[in-house]
Design an enzyme around this catalytic site. Structure first.
Site, PDB file in Angstrom:
ATOM      1  N   GLU A 215      13.131  -4.117 -22.222  1.00 42.86           N
ATOM      2  CA  GLU A 215      13.343  -3.778 -20.817  1.00 42.86           C
ATOM      3  C   GLU A 215      14.423  -4.667 -20.204  1.00 42.86           C
ATOM      4  OE1 GLU A 215       9.080  -1.777 -19.747  1.00 42.86           O
ATOM      5  OE2 GLU A 215       9.228  -3.920 -19.500  1.00 42.86           O
TER       6      GLU A 215
ATOM      7  N   CYS B  14      18.367  -9.011 -15.074  1.00 40.57           N
ATOM      8  CA  CYS B  14      17.391  -9.781 -15.846  1.00 40.57           C
ATOM      9  C   CYS B  14      17.418  -9.227 -17.277  1.00 40.57           C
ATOM     10  CB  CYS B  14      16.022  -9.613 -15.190  1.00 40.57           C
ATOM     11  SG  CYS B  14      14.733 -10.567 -15.986  1.00 40.57           S
TER      12      CYS B  14
ATOM     13  N   CYS C 184       7.603 -11.537 -27.645  1.00 35.72           N
ATOM     14  CA  CYS C 184       7.794 -12.992 -27.628  1.00 35.72           C
ATOM     15  C   CYS C 184       6.746 -13.612 -28.546  1.00 35.72           C
ATOM     16  CB  CYS C 184       7.617 -13.520 -26.201  1.00 35.72           C
ATOM     17  SG  CYS C 184       7.967 -15.281 -26.025  1.00 35.72           S
TER      18      CYS C 184
ATOM     19  N   CYS D 139       2.058 -17.381 -23.711  1.00 34.92           N
ATOM     20  CA  CYS D 139       1.679 -17.919 -22.403  1.00 34.92           C
ATOM     21  C   CYS D 139       0.602 -16.993 -21.831  1.00 34.92           C
ATOM     22  CB  CYS D 139       2.892 -17.992 -21.495  1.00 34.92           C
ATOM     23  SG  CYS D 139       4.202 -19.018 -22.210  1.00 34.92           S
TER      24      CYS D 139
ATOM     25  N   CYS E  97       1.327 -14.207 -19.122  1.00 25.03           N
ATOM     26  CA  CYS E  97       2.528 -13.370 -19.281  1.00 25.03           C
ATOM     27  C   CYS E  97       2.236 -12.132 -20.120  1.00 25.03           C
ATOM     28  CB  CYS E  97       3.634 -14.195 -19.927  1.00 25.03           C
ATOM     29  SG  CYS E  97       5.101 -13.235 -20.344  1.00 25.03           S
TER      30      CYS E  97
ATOM     31  N   CYS F 115       8.630 -10.245 -12.633  1.00 20.13           N
ATOM     32  CA  CYS F 115       8.572 -11.311 -13.643  1.00 20.13           C
ATOM     33  C   CYS F 115       7.281 -11.271 -14.433  1.00 20.13           C
ATOM     34  CB  CYS F 115       8.565 -12.663 -12.944  1.00 20.13           C
ATOM     35  SG  CYS F 115      10.137 -13.304 -12.605  1.00 20.13           S
TER      36      CYS F 115
HETATM   37  N1  SAH Z   1      10.525 -16.957 -22.093  1.00 19.94           N
HETATM   38  C1  SAH Z   1      11.253 -17.488 -21.009  1.00 19.94           C
HETATM   39  C2  SAH Z   1      11.921 -16.441 -20.149  1.00 19.94           C
HETATM   40  C3  SAH Z   1      11.164 -15.179 -19.836  1.00 19.94           C
HETATM   41  S1  SAH Z   1       9.874 -15.285 -18.681  1.00 19.94           S
HETATM   42  C4  SAH Z   1      10.358 -18.377 -20.180  1.00 19.94           C
HETATM   43  O1  SAH Z   1       9.163 -18.377 -20.381  1.00 19.94           O
HETATM   44  O2  SAH Z   1      10.886 -19.103 -19.352  1.00 19.94           O
HETATM   45  C5  SAH Z   1      10.643 -15.446 -17.085  1.00 19.94           C
HETATM   46  C6  SAH Z   1       9.771 -16.156 -16.055  1.00 19.94           C
HETATM   47  O3  SAH Z   1       8.658 -15.336 -15.638  1.00 19.94           O
HETATM   48  C7  SAH Z   1       9.149 -17.432 -16.599  1.00 19.94           C
HETATM   49  O4  SAH Z   1       9.219 -18.469 -15.665  1.00 19.94           O
HETATM   50  C8  SAH Z   1       7.726 -17.018 -16.805  1.00 19.94           C
HETATM   51  O5  SAH Z   1       6.884 -18.116 -16.861  1.00 19.94           O
HETATM   52  C9  SAH Z   1       7.484 -16.118 -15.629  1.00 19.94           C
HETATM   53  N2  SAH Z   1       6.312 -15.257 -15.746  1.00 19.94           N
HETATM   54  C10 SAH Z   1       5.750 -14.767 -16.873  1.00 19.94           C
HETATM   55  N3  SAH Z   1       4.672 -13.994 -16.579  1.00 19.94           N
HETATM   56  C11 SAH Z   1       4.561 -13.983 -15.233  1.00 19.94           C
HETATM   57  C12 SAH Z   1       3.669 -13.316 -14.330  1.00 19.94           C
HETATM   58  N4  SAH Z   1       2.731 -12.504 -14.764  1.00 19.94           N
HETATM   59  N5  SAH Z   1       3.851 -13.525 -13.008  1.00 19.94           N
HETATM   60  C13 SAH Z   1       4.865 -14.309 -12.572  1.00 19.94           C
HETATM   61  N6  SAH Z   1       5.745 -14.940 -13.364  1.00 19.94           N
HETATM   62  C14 SAH Z   1       5.600 -14.781 -14.695  1.00 19.94           C
HETATM   63 FE1  SF4 Z   2       7.271 -15.773 -23.880  1.00 16.00          FE
HETATM   64 FE2  SF4 Z   2       6.238 -14.902 -21.582  1.00 16.00          FE
HETATM   65 FE3  SF4 Z   2       5.829 -17.410 -22.369  1.00 16.00          FE
HETATM   66 FE4  SF4 Z   2       8.270 -16.687 -21.558  1.00 16.00          FE
HETATM   67  S1  SF4 Z   2       6.414 -16.738 -20.291  1.00 16.00           S
HETATM   68  S2  SF4 Z   2       7.752 -17.912 -23.372  1.00 16.00           S
HETATM   69  S3  SF4 Z   2       8.312 -14.550 -22.317  1.00 16.00           S
HETATM   70  S4  SF4 Z   2       5.100 -15.561 -23.414  1.00 16.00           S
END
Ligand code: SAH
Ligand code: SF4
Length: 393
Positions: free
Chosen positions: A115, A128, A135, A139, A142, A370
Site C-alpha cells: 500500500e 507514504c 514486516c 510491534c 501495528c 499510520c
Molecule cells: N517500520 C517503521 C516505519 C513504518 S510504521 C517504523 O516502525 O518506524 C510508521 C509509523 O506508524 C511508526 O511510528 C509506527 O510505530 C506507527 N504506527 C504503527 N501502527 C500504528 C497504529 N496502529 N496507530 C498509530 N501509529 C502506528
Molecule cells: Fe514493522 Fe509496524 Fe513495527 Fe514499523 S511499527 S517495525 S511496520 S511492525
C-alpha cells in the site's frame, strides 16, 4: 530469567524476472545504469552522456517509452527497447478518503501487493511509501506487523511508488512549460509497510534517485525515514542517505518498549539513544522526530511524558516529539488515549521546550492511517479462511 528471542530477518529481495532477459532501468543507480548500457555495446566514451539523457527522460519527464526519447538516435532507441524496460508497480486499486487522502494498492513482481498513501495538506503533499511487503517485526500495536508474508522491495519498486503517484497526480512537467514550484507531491515519508532499515541498500538507492538533481529533485530535507530502531544502520543512514530521521519510540521504559516494539529486546532504549546522538551532525539535519503512539493506560501517563523528556534531554538530542493517536484496526489489542490525555501529555512536553505536534489521523475511513496498512489480499485471504472454517469446510 526469560530467554531473549532473536529477531530474525529472513527476507530476500527477488528482483523482477522479466521475459527474455529484459532489465528494468527503474531503480538502477547511475553507475549501474552505465554498466547496463555498456553491456549492450554503448561506446565507453558516450556512456556517461547516455545515462544522463535516459535518466532525465525517466525521472524528469516521466517517459516510459524509449521511442519518445527524441534526443537519441532511432536505432539506439530500438536497441534500448530490445534489452530494457521502464517499469513501475501496477496500480490494482485506488481509494480516495473524504479528507482527500488517497490509498493505492500496487502489485509488484510475484503478485505481492503493498500500500502507498498520498496525504494532501495545505502547504505540502506527502507520499507514504512502503519498503517491504509486510514486516518481520511484530510491534504489538501495528497492523502491518501481523502480516505473515514478507519480502523486501527492490529500489525500482520503492522509487516506482513515487513515479506511480506522480502519474496519478498528473505531475510530470510539460516540456518547455515554466517550472512549477508548488508540488503536489513535495515530501516522502518511509512510513508505509515495512522496516526501511532492514532493506537498507534498496531504500538508499531509491531515495538517492528521488533526490537526484536531474530527476524528481526532492530535497533530502523533505524525505523522512522512520525506523523502529535498527541501531547498527542508523549511522549509515546519516552518512549514505542524509535524510530526516524519525524513531518509533513509543515507550519510556525497556519493560514497556519490549512489548510494544520488540526490537527493543535486541537494542534497548539506552543503545538507541546513543546511536541517535550523532545523527543530526553527521546528516546535517536539525532534529530527530520521536514518534510516540498514544495507547490508553499503556504509555500515556504524566510520568511517561516526564521520563521521555528526561531521556531526550540527558542525551542532548535535538528533538521534536510527534504524538500519534492510536489508529485502531480489527482485533487490535489497544485503545486510543482520550483527547484530554493526549493534550495533557503534549502540554508537558511543550512546556519542557520541545515541539509536540499531535498527528491528525488521515484517511481513517479507508484504513489508510499510520499502522493500518496491511495488504487487502492478505486480509481477504484470511477472511476467506475464516469463512471456510465457520462453514465447516
Ligand atoms: N517500520 C517503521 C516505519 C513504518 S510504521 C517504523 O516502525 O518506524 C510508521 C509509523 O506508524 C511508526 O511510528 C509506527 O510505530 C506507527 N504506527 C504503527 N501502527 C500504528 C497504529 N496502529 N496507530 C498509530 N501509529 C502506528
Ligand atoms: Fe514493522 Fe509496524 Fe513495527 Fe514499523 S511499527 S517495525 S511496520 S511492525
Amino acid at each position: 530469567m526469560s530467554v531473549k528471542a532473536p529477531i530474525t530477518q529472513d527476507v530476500v529481495t527477488i528482483p523482477r524476472k522479466l521475459p527474455e532477459g529484459l532489465v528494468n532501468l527503474v531503480g538502477l543507480t547511475r553507475p549501474a545504469m552505465r554498466e547496463a548500457l555498456l553491456a549492450i555495446g554503448t561506446p565507453e566514451k558516450q556512456a556517461k552522456m547516455r545515462v544522463g539523457q535516459i535518466w532525465q527522460w525517466i525521472y524528469q519527464w516521466g517517459v516510459r517509452d524509449f521511442d519518445a526519447m527524441t534526443n537519441l538516435a532511432k536505432d539506439y532507441r530500438a536497441k534500448l527497447a530490445e534489452h530494457f524496460v521502464i517499469e513501475i508497480p501496477e496500480v490494482v486499486s485506488r481509494q480516495v478518503s473524504n479528507d482527500g487522502t488517497r490509498k493505492y494498492l500496487v502489485r509488484i513482481a510475484g503478485g505481492h501487493e503493498v500500500e502507498v498513501v498520498y496525504i494532501p495538506e495545505e502547504d505540502r503533499g506527502t507520499l507514504c511509501v512502503s519498503s517491504q511487503v509486510g514486516c518481520t517485526l511484530t510491534c504489538s500495536f501495528c497492523h502491518t506487523g501481523t502480516q505473515k508474508l514478507v519480502r523486501n522491495l527492490t529500489a525500482g519498486e520503492i522509487v516506482g511508488q513515487v513515479m506511480m503517484a506522480r502519474d496519478d497526480l498528473g505531475e510530470w512537467p510539460e516540456r518547455g512549460a515554466p517550472k512549477d514550484e508548488t508540488r503536489l507531491l513535495s515530501n516522502i515519508v518511509l512510513m508505509g509497510m515495512g522496516e526501511p532499515l532492514y532493506n537498507f541498500e534498496n531504500v538508499r538507492d531509491a531515495m538517492k534517485i528521488a533526490m537526484d538533481a536531474e530527476g524528481i529533485q526532492l530535497s533530502r530535507r523533505r524525505i523522512t525515514l522512520s525506523t523502529s530502531g535498527v541501531v547498527p544502520e542508523i549511522a549509515r543512514t546519516a552518512e549514505e542517505i542524509g535524510c530526516q530521521l524519525a524513531i518509533s519510540f513509543h515507550a519510556t521504559t525497556d519493560e514497556t518498549r519490549d512489548i510494544l516494539v520488540p526490537i527493543n529486546k535486541r537494542w534497548n532504549i539506552e543503545e538507541l539513544l546513543q546511536a541517535l546522538k550523532t545523527y543530526p551532525k553527521v546528516s546535517n539535519s536539525e532534529r530527530i522526530t520521536f514518534e510516540y503512539v498514544m495507547l490508553k493506560g499503556v504509555n500515556d501517563t504524566d510520568e511517561d511524558a516526564h521520563r521521555l523528556i528526561k531521556l531526550i534531554k540527558d542525551n542532548g538530542i535535538p528533538a521534536k516529539i510527534n504524538l500519534i493517536p492510536f489508529n485502531e484496526w480489527p482485533g487490535a489489542p489497544y485503545q486510543r488515549s482520550s483527547n484530554n490525555r493526549i493534550r495533557a501529555f503534549a502540554d508537558i512536553i511543550y512546556k519542557a521546550g520541545y515541539a509536540s505536534p499531535i498527528r491528525t489521523p488521515r484517511g481513517e475511513d479507508i484504513m489508510a492511517a499510520c499502522g493500518q496498512l496491511k495488504s487487502a489480499t492478505e486480509r481477504a485471504r484470511k477472511s476467506r479462511r475464516q469463512i471456510e472454517a465457520e462453514a465447516g469446510l
